[in-house]
Scaffold this motif. Structure first.
Motif, PDB file in Angstrom:
ATOM      1  N   GLU A 134      34.594 -45.955 -45.129  1.00  0.00           N
ATOM      2  CA  GLU A 134      33.574 -45.333 -44.280  1.00  0.00           C
ATOM      3  C   GLU A 134      32.173 -45.757 -44.726  1.00  0.00           C
ATOM      4  OE1 GLU A 134      34.281 -43.542 -41.557  1.00  0.00           O
ATOM      5  OE2 GLU A 134      36.388 -43.932 -41.980  1.00  0.00           O
ATOM      6  N   ARG A 135      31.979 -45.814 -46.045  1.00  0.00           N
ATOM      7  CA  ARG A 135      30.679 -46.239 -46.575  1.00  0.00           C
ATOM      8  C   ARG A 135      30.356 -47.665 -46.133  1.00  0.00           C
ATOM      9  NH1 ARG A 135      31.219 -44.905 -51.713  1.00  0.00           N
ATOM     10  NH2 ARG A 135      32.214 -46.847 -52.283  1.00  0.00           N
ATOM     11  N   GLN A 136      31.360 -48.538 -46.113  1.00  0.00           N
ATOM     12  CA  GLN A 136      31.138 -49.915 -45.674  1.00  0.00           C
ATOM     13  C   GLN A 136      30.767 -49.967 -44.201  1.00  0.00           C
ATOM     14  OE1 GLN A 136      34.798 -51.771 -46.945  1.00  0.00           O
ATOM     15  NE2 GLN A 136      33.938 -52.331 -48.924  1.00  0.00           N
ATOM     16  N   ARG A 137      31.416 -49.133 -43.378  1.00  0.00           N
ATOM     17  CA  ARG A 137      31.068 -49.081 -41.959  1.00  0.00           C
ATOM     18  C   ARG A 137      29.636 -48.591 -41.764  1.00  0.00           C
ATOM     19  NH1 ARG A 137      34.714 -45.428 -38.851  1.00  0.00           N
ATOM     20  NH2 ARG A 137      33.347 -46.047 -37.159  1.00  0.00           N
ATOM     21  N   VAL A 138      29.258 -47.564 -42.508  1.00  0.00           N
ATOM     22  CA  VAL A 138      27.916 -46.985 -42.381  1.00  0.00           C
ATOM     23  C   VAL A 138      26.862 -47.982 -42.859  1.00  0.00           C
ATOM     24  CG1 VAL A 138      26.375 -45.171 -43.238  1.00  0.00           C
ATOM     25  CG2 VAL A 138      28.687 -44.597 -42.464  1.00  0.00           C
ATOM     26  N   THR A 139      27.073 -48.603 -44.005  1.00  0.00           N
ATOM     27  CA  THR A 139      26.076 -49.559 -44.508  1.00  0.00           C
ATOM     28  C   THR A 139      25.998 -50.795 -43.613  1.00  0.00           C
ATOM     29  OG1 THR A 139      27.688 -50.467 -46.069  1.00  0.00           O
ATOM     30  CG2 THR A 139      26.179 -48.787 -46.905  1.00  0.00           C
ATOM     31  N   GLY A 140      27.116 -51.189 -43.020  1.00  0.00           N
ATOM     32  CA  GLY A 140      27.087 -52.294 -42.057  1.00  0.00           C
ATOM     33  C   GLY A 140      26.259 -51.943 -40.833  1.00  0.00           C
ATOM     34  N   ALA A 141      26.416 -50.719 -40.336  1.00  0.00           N
ATOM     35  CA  ALA A 141      25.622 -50.268 -39.192  1.00  0.00           C
ATOM     36  C   ALA A 141      24.142 -50.183 -39.562  1.00  0.00           C
ATOM     37  CB  ALA A 141      26.129 -48.924 -38.698  1.00  0.00           C
ATOM     38  N   LEU A 142      23.834 -49.758 -40.784  1.00  0.00           N
ATOM     39  CA  LEU A 142      22.438 -49.714 -41.221  1.00  0.00           C
ATOM     40  C   LEU A 142      21.841 -51.119 -41.324  1.00  0.00           C
ATOM     41  CD1 LEU A 142      22.616 -46.860 -43.866  1.00  0.00           C
ATOM     42  CD2 LEU A 142      21.295 -46.844 -41.738  1.00  0.00           C
ATOM     43  N   SER A 143      22.639 -52.082 -41.742  1.00  0.00           N
ATOM     44  CA  SER A 143      22.157 -53.469 -41.789  1.00  0.00           C
ATOM     45  C   SER A 143      21.847 -53.977 -40.391  1.00  0.00           C
ATOM     46  CB  SER A 143      23.198 -54.368 -42.444  1.00  0.00           C
ATOM     47  OG  SER A 143      23.376 -54.014 -43.780  1.00  0.00           O
ATOM     48  N   ARG A 144      22.723 -53.652 -39.444  1.00  0.00           N
ATOM     49  CA  ARG A 144      22.457 -54.038 -38.045  1.00  0.00           C
ATOM     50  C   ARG A 144      21.197 -53.357 -37.537  1.00  0.00           C
ATOM     51  NH1 ARG A 144      27.588 -52.531 -34.874  1.00  0.00           N
ATOM     52  NH2 ARG A 144      26.207 -52.997 -33.113  1.00  0.00           N
ATOM     53  N   LEU A 145      21.001 -52.100 -37.909  1.00  0.00           N
ATOM     54  CA  LEU A 145      19.812 -51.356 -37.507  1.00  0.00           C
ATOM     55  C   LEU A 145      18.561 -52.016 -38.076  1.00  0.00           C
ATOM     56  CD1 LEU A 145      18.822 -48.661 -36.127  1.00  0.00           C
ATOM     57  CD2 LEU A 145      18.889 -47.687 -38.418  1.00  0.00           C
ATOM     58  N   ALA A 146      18.622 -52.477 -39.315  1.00  0.00           N
ATOM     59  CA  ALA A 146      17.466 -53.126 -39.943  1.00  0.00           C
ATOM     60  C   ALA A 146      17.141 -54.454 -39.268  1.00  0.00           C
ATOM     61  CB  ALA A 146      17.718 -53.343 -41.429  1.00  0.00           C
ATOM     62  N   ARG A 147      18.170 -55.176 -38.833  1.00  0.00           N
ATOM     63  CA  ARG A 147      17.924 -56.446 -38.137  1.00  0.00           C
ATOM     64  C   ARG A 147      17.297 -56.229 -36.778  1.00  0.00           C
ATOM     65  NH1 ARG A 147      22.949 -58.097 -40.218  1.00  0.00           N
ATOM     66  NH2 ARG A 147      23.954 -57.478 -38.292  1.00  0.00           N
ATOM     67  N   ASP A 148      17.779 -55.219 -36.035  1.00  0.00           N
ATOM     68  CA  ASP A 148      17.257 -54.952 -34.696  1.00  0.00           C
ATOM     69  C   ASP A 148      17.466 -53.484 -34.348  1.00  0.00           C
ATOM     70  OD1 ASP A 148      16.397 -54.972 -32.094  1.00  0.00           O
ATOM     71  OD2 ASP A 148      18.033 -56.209 -31.331  1.00  0.00           O
ATOM     72  N   PRO A 149      16.445 -52.634 -34.553  1.00  0.00           N
ATOM     73  CA  PRO A 149      16.600 -51.207 -34.283  1.00  0.00           C
ATOM     74  C   PRO A 149      16.855 -50.873 -32.815  1.00  0.00           C
ATOM     75  CG  PRO A 149      14.634 -51.621 -35.585  1.00  0.00           C
ATOM     76  CD  PRO A 149      15.168 -52.946 -35.146  1.00  0.00           C
ATOM     77  N   ASP A 150      16.572 -51.803 -31.930  1.00  0.00           N
ATOM     78  CA  ASP A 150      16.766 -51.568 -30.498  1.00  0.00           C
ATOM     79  C   ASP A 150      18.053 -52.193 -29.980  1.00  0.00           C
ATOM     80  OD1 ASP A 150      14.308 -50.167 -30.220  1.00  0.00           O
ATOM     81  OD2 ASP A 150      13.257 -52.089 -30.285  1.00  0.00           O
ATOM     82  N   GLU A 151      18.941 -52.601 -30.880  1.00  0.00           N
ATOM     83  CA  GLU A 151      20.203 -53.220 -30.468  1.00  0.00           C
ATOM     84  C   GLU A 151      21.006 -52.235 -29.616  1.00  0.00           C
ATOM     85  OE1 GLU A 151      24.388 -54.530 -32.460  1.00  0.00           O
ATOM     86  OE2 GLU A 151      22.572 -54.949 -33.601  1.00  0.00           O
ATOM     87  N   PRO A 152      21.415 -52.654 -28.418  1.00  0.00           N
ATOM     88  CA  PRO A 152      22.131 -51.730 -27.539  1.00  0.00           C
ATOM     89  C   PRO A 152      23.504 -51.317 -28.066  1.00  0.00           C
ATOM     90  CG  PRO A 152      21.800 -53.869 -26.470  1.00  0.00           C
ATOM     91  CD  PRO A 152      21.153 -53.931 -27.810  1.00  0.00           C
ATOM     92  N   GLY A 153      24.113 -52.056 -28.963  1.00  0.00           N
ATOM     93  CA  GLY A 153      25.432 -51.728 -29.481  1.00  0.00           C
ATOM     94  C   GLY A 153      25.436 -50.586 -30.480  1.00  0.00           C
ATOM     95  N   LEU A 154      24.273 -50.174 -30.938  1.00  0.00           N
ATOM     96  CA  LEU A 154      24.174 -49.067 -31.895  1.00  0.00           C
ATOM     97  C   LEU A 154      23.976 -47.753 -31.141  1.00  0.00           C
ATOM     98  CD1 LEU A 154      21.811 -50.672 -34.538  1.00  0.00           C
ATOM     99  CD2 LEU A 154      24.244 -50.232 -34.780  1.00  0.00           C
ATOM    100  N   ASP A 155      24.611 -46.697 -31.600  1.00  0.00           N
ATOM    101  CA  ASP A 155      24.480 -45.388 -30.973  1.00  0.00           C
ATOM    102  C   ASP A 155      23.352 -44.632 -31.667  1.00  0.00           C
ATOM    103  OD1 ASP A 155      24.763 -43.000 -29.682  1.00  0.00           O
ATOM    104  OD2 ASP A 155      26.860 -42.684 -30.243  1.00  0.00           O
TER     105      ASP A 155
END
Length: 107
Positions: A43-64
């Motif tokens: 779960e931690r890996q999933r969360v940190t992966g999502a945070l990395s995606r958020l850091a690359r592009d906070p407006d990415e439509p694939g993020l909830d």
């Protein structure tokens, strides 16, 4: 002419040009780091992966991502986990405030 001369820049294939220059820095509050450390490894890996995606592009439509109601900030949903954060566009910083299971994170 080659890359050592600095005459041209190779861009990674499949990456939008803008994400190379507008990468946000992730800052964590101590409480958020503690919650991440207590999460199960997968779960931690999933969360940190999502945070990395958020850091690359906070407006990415694939993020909830949704704005918080009644207070400043946003929440990122990853399965049953939530991450509360503030986005500082002027400084290109995302401040991770807290992380945890869906039920108790908003209290």
């Amino acid at each position: 002419m080659d890359a050592r001369d600095g005459a041209f820049v190779m861009l990674p294939v499949g990456k939008p040009f803008s994400t190379l220059f507008f990468v946000y820095r992730l800052n964590y509050k101590k409480s958020a780091l503690k919650c991440l450390a207590r999460m199960p490894r997968g779960e931690r890996q999933r969360v940190t992966g999502a945070l990395s995606r958020l850091a690359r592009d906070p407006d990415e439509p694939g993020l909830d991502v949704r704005p918080l109601q009644g207070r400043e900030g946003y929440r990122l949903r990853i399965g049953r986990w939530r991450v509360l954060f503030r986005r500082q566009d002027d400084d290109l910083v995302i401040l991770v405030l807290d992380a945890g299971a869906r039920g108790g994170i908003y209290k």
